[in-house]
Design an enzyme around this catalytic site. Structure first.
Site, PDB file in Angstrom:
ATOM      1  CD  GLU A   1     -16.190  10.272 -28.918  1.00 22.34           C
ATOM      2  OE1 GLU A   1     -16.184  11.379 -29.491  1.00 22.34           O
ATOM      3  OE2 GLU A   1     -16.029   9.183 -29.499  1.00 22.34           O
TER       4      GLU A   1
ATOM      5  CE1 TYR B   1     -15.768  16.041 -28.380  1.00 22.43           C
ATOM      6  CE2 TYR B   1     -17.496  14.805 -29.475  1.00 22.43           C
ATOM      7  CZ  TYR B   1     -16.247  14.853 -28.878  1.00 22.43           C
ATOM      8  OH  TYR B   1     -15.494  13.716 -28.772  1.00 22.43           O
TER       9      TYR B   1
ATOM     10  CD  GLU C   1     -19.621  10.743 -32.769  1.00 25.64           C
ATOM     11  OE1 GLU C   1     -19.149  11.200 -33.821  1.00 25.64           O
ATOM     12  OE2 GLU C   1     -19.634  11.368 -31.704  1.00 25.64           O
TER      13      GLU C   1
ATOM     14  CG  ASP D   1     -10.893  13.137 -35.573  1.00 21.71           C
ATOM     15  OD1 ASP D   1     -10.080  13.652 -36.351  1.00 21.71           O
ATOM     16  OD2 ASP D   1     -11.076  13.537 -34.396  1.00 21.71           O
TER      17      ASP D   1
HETATM   18  C1  GCB Z   1     -16.259  12.231 -32.211  1.00 15.87           C
HETATM   19  C2  GCB Z   1     -15.661  10.949 -32.659  1.00 15.87           C
HETATM   20  C3  GCB Z   1     -14.179  10.886 -32.371  1.00 15.87           C
HETATM   21  C4  GCB Z   1     -13.531  12.216 -32.698  1.00 15.87           C
HETATM   22  C5  GCB Z   1     -14.144  13.277 -31.806  1.00 15.87           C
HETATM   23  C6  GCB Z   1     -13.573  14.674 -32.070  1.00 15.87           C
HETATM   24  O1  GCB Z   1     -17.424  12.365 -32.022  1.00 15.87           O
HETATM   25  O2  GCB Z   1     -16.311   9.834 -32.114  1.00 15.87           O
HETATM   26  O3  GCB Z   1     -13.623   9.857 -33.136  1.00 15.87           O
HETATM   27  O4  GCB Z   1     -12.149  12.207 -32.556  1.00 15.87           O
HETATM   28  O5  GCB Z   1     -15.510  13.329 -32.047  1.00 15.87           O
HETATM   29  O6  GCB Z   1     -12.603  15.031 -31.430  1.00 15.87           O
HETATM   30  O7  GCB Z   1     -14.100  15.346 -32.929  1.00 15.87           O
END
Ligand code: GCB
Length: 601
Positions: free
Chosen positions: A509, A473, A418, A164
């Site tokens: 994250e 997330y 990941e 991403d």
């Molecule tokens: C993740 C990735 C990261 C993305 C992020 C997102 O898990 O490691 O590279 O940018 O999520 O914002 O979705």
């Protein structure tokens, strides 16, 4: 790999600046060997910079394949009798360097340095040479990071990536010429430090390799005032420092390991390496630096700037560090690739703690099905990441450790982000990589970042690692807008990780896309208020779980990605905008982390 420095026996000449530039598809190319003549057209491209955003032009931004850089260089006349190297701090993702019409080096891997001995290639001091550098941005399933090429319906080749962030390419870091003595010289140094539990003494183990012949050595450990603390005359050994000034978070005391090599009584080479005396250990669920529990506060970041993309820039680098310090952060992860060496040098000099990541991102065919498209293949199979990919991955680990072994700021290696670690074949793929990392550096913990599809019971690799990095997330990609439910799910899952693995967890994250200036009451996703509430909820959960020893918000700043329906002008999870203006969440973090800190003297 030794860092390029100037000493009484070594000189450096920067080749940064404007280079002639052309795409390999330029119709004006008359020769299939661009290095044999001057490049067609009159484009110029700055180095260091990614080339993609320099030209407001689709063909350049989205080019798939090689580009060429070229310039004339006069080798200083005064370098006669010395050995001249060319060093590229990176060429993303593959580089090849020609001097006049001669290939002097090729290198695979977009984020680590490589070099060529120009003297051995026949280059003479005083001579003017034409240097041509080919840089290829193609990612295949055998590269790190992996990717694939496809033909679209227009018959054009397009690059598929599974990560991403925008696939910036080119010469984003410095290109330099440097000299070393023609014959006997320092080839490499490795330093490992340790600290006695009560802090009474420290040790500096060193291992020095000479190249080009034999000589006698003097190795002095020198303190900040220039006083020699201890000394040795062998190429490897252990120096003991009574009552050392320790290096630690916010406490950047550096000694210098000063090395002199002599033959027949004359000093022929000098090199000097900053050394921070510190220890890193894991004990139960604690991450110890100098035997004290350390809690990671900070960010996952990107090398990402407007115009120059992943280009290194000292001004922006210092500003980013200052903004992080203003929030009270103490650490960051070099997501998702090794950063420019200047970043680690700065971290060493200012007491920052770094989780250093290999560019192994996107080893996951099933992540976010909707985002990258559905795929029926197994990630770790002959159809995607196979033994050849694993070999490239090993080489990426070797090169990262070779470059960054001596940085006190680097406390942990993160060998992948990941991956599809719940998939079959994941363990067979990663176990040898963890073993290799530990063999190359038995002194630092090894980690990876786990993603939400591989749960405590289904993940096949977490037990191989000293520290488990977790990216989550809840409240964004799932439970969107429902922080109450997100909190419950987050806590339940983290508790399962803690119970099952009984080792430190770093949340590498957590974050929510946020449009700067969008305010909503009550808070809704995309608003600044939601980002604040989201982060605050995560913090409440972290504080309830002892094994959580760190929080790295995703992301420090908004960053550029490829086009897609869930990204508006890139990823907006930054706590700062892409031009580094604070969103409200920066203040939320500042309140939690304590704000601006001063370095200990
Ligand atoms: C993740 C990735 C990261 C993305 C992020 C997102 O898990 O490691 O590279 O940018 O999520 O914002 O979705």
């Amino acid at each position: 790999m030794l860092k390029v420095i100037a000493t009484s026996t070594r000189e450096v000449k920067s080749l940064n600046g404007l280079w002639s530039f052309a795409l390999d598809t330029d119709p004006k190319f008359t020769s299939s060997s661009p290095w044999e003549s001057t490049l067609p057209g009159n484009l110029e491209c700055p180095v260091p910079a990614s080339y993609n955003d320099i030209f407001p032009n689709h063909a350049l931004r989205n080019h798939v394949g090689k580009v060429w850089y070229q310039r004339l260089v006069r080798i200083p006349k005064s370098w006669d009798g010395q050995r001249v190297f060319i060093r590229l701090d990176s060429a993303t993702h593959e580089g090849e360097v020609y001097v006049n019409d001669r290939l002097v080096v090729k290198h695979v891997g977009g984020y680590t340095p490589f070099e060529a001995d120009l003297t051995s290639a026949g280059v003479k001091a005083g001579e003017e040479v034409r240097i041509t550098i080919g840089v290829d941005n193609i990612l295949t399933r055998h590269s790190i990071p992996p990717g694939e090429l496809q033909k679209n319906e227009l018959g054009k080749t397009v690059q598929i990536i599974r990560h991403d962030f925008f696939n910036y390419a080119g010469l984003a870091r410095s290109v330099r010429l440097y000299t070393v003595p023609l014959d006997v010289r320092v080839g490499d140094i490795k330093v490992v430090t340790d600290v006695e539990e009560k802090g009474g003494s420290g040790t500096v183990k060193f291992d020095l390799k000479l190249e080009g012949g034999d000589g006698t050595v003097t190795v002095d450990l020198v303190d900040r005032d220039g006083k020699i603390v201890t000394t040795s005359d062998s190429c490897s050994g252990k120096l003991t420092v009574p009552n050392p000034k320790l290096w630690g978070p916010g406490q950047p005391y550096l000694y210098n390991l000063s090395i002199k090599v002599s033959t027949t009584g004359n000093v022929v080479d000098e090199y000097s390496l900053p050394v921070g005396i510190r220890s890193v250990k894991i004990s139960g669920t604690q991450f110890l630096i100098n035997h004290k529990p350390f809690y990671f506060k900070g960010f996952g970041r990107h090398e990402d700037l407007t115009v120059i993309g992943k280009g290194h820039d000292d001004g922006w680098m210092v500003y980013d560090f200052e903004l992080m310090r203003w929030t009270g952060a103490n650490s960051f992860r070099t997501s998702h690739y090794p950063y420019a060496e200047e970043v680690y040098d700065y971290a060493d000099r200012h007491g920052w703690i770094v989780i250093n990541e290999v560019a192994a991102v996107g080893l996951n065919l099933h992540l976010g099905g909707g985002i990258f498209g559905k795929d029926e293949r197994d990630t770790f199979s002959d159809e995607y990441c196979d033994a050849t990919t694993q070999e490239t991955h090993k080489q990426a680990i070797r090169e990262l450790i070779a470059r960054d072994y001596n940085h006190p700021s680097v406390v942990m290696w993160c060998i992948t982000n990941e991956p599809g670690s719940q998939e079959k074949g994941a363990r067979e793929y990663f176990q040898p990589l963890v073993e290799l990392t530990k063999q190359l550096d038995p002194h630092r913990p090894v980690t990876f970042t786990n993603m939400g599809m591989a749960l405590p019971d289904t993940d096949k690799i977490a037990d191989l690692f000293d520290v488990i990095g977790i990216n989550r997330y809840f409240g964004w990609y799932s439970e969107t807008g429902n922080l109450e439910l997100a909190e419950k799910k987050l806590e339940e899952e983290l508790k399962r990780w803690a119970e099952k693995y009984k080792r430190p967890l770093v949340i590498c994250e957590y974050g929510a896309d946020t449009l700067a200036g969008l305010h909503m009451n009550p808070a809704q996703p995309w608003s600044e208020e939601y980002q604040c509430e989201f982060l605050t909820m995560y913090h409440r959960v972290f504080d309830r779980i002892e094994a959580v020893v760190g929080e790295h918000v995703w992301n420090f700043a908004d960053f550029s990605t490829g086009p897609g329906i869930i990204r508006v002008d890139g990823n907006k999870k930054g706590v700062f905008t892409r031009d580094r203006r604070p969103k409200m969440a920066a203040h939320t973090l500042k309140n939690r982390w304590g704000g601006l800190w001063e370095e200990a003297k």
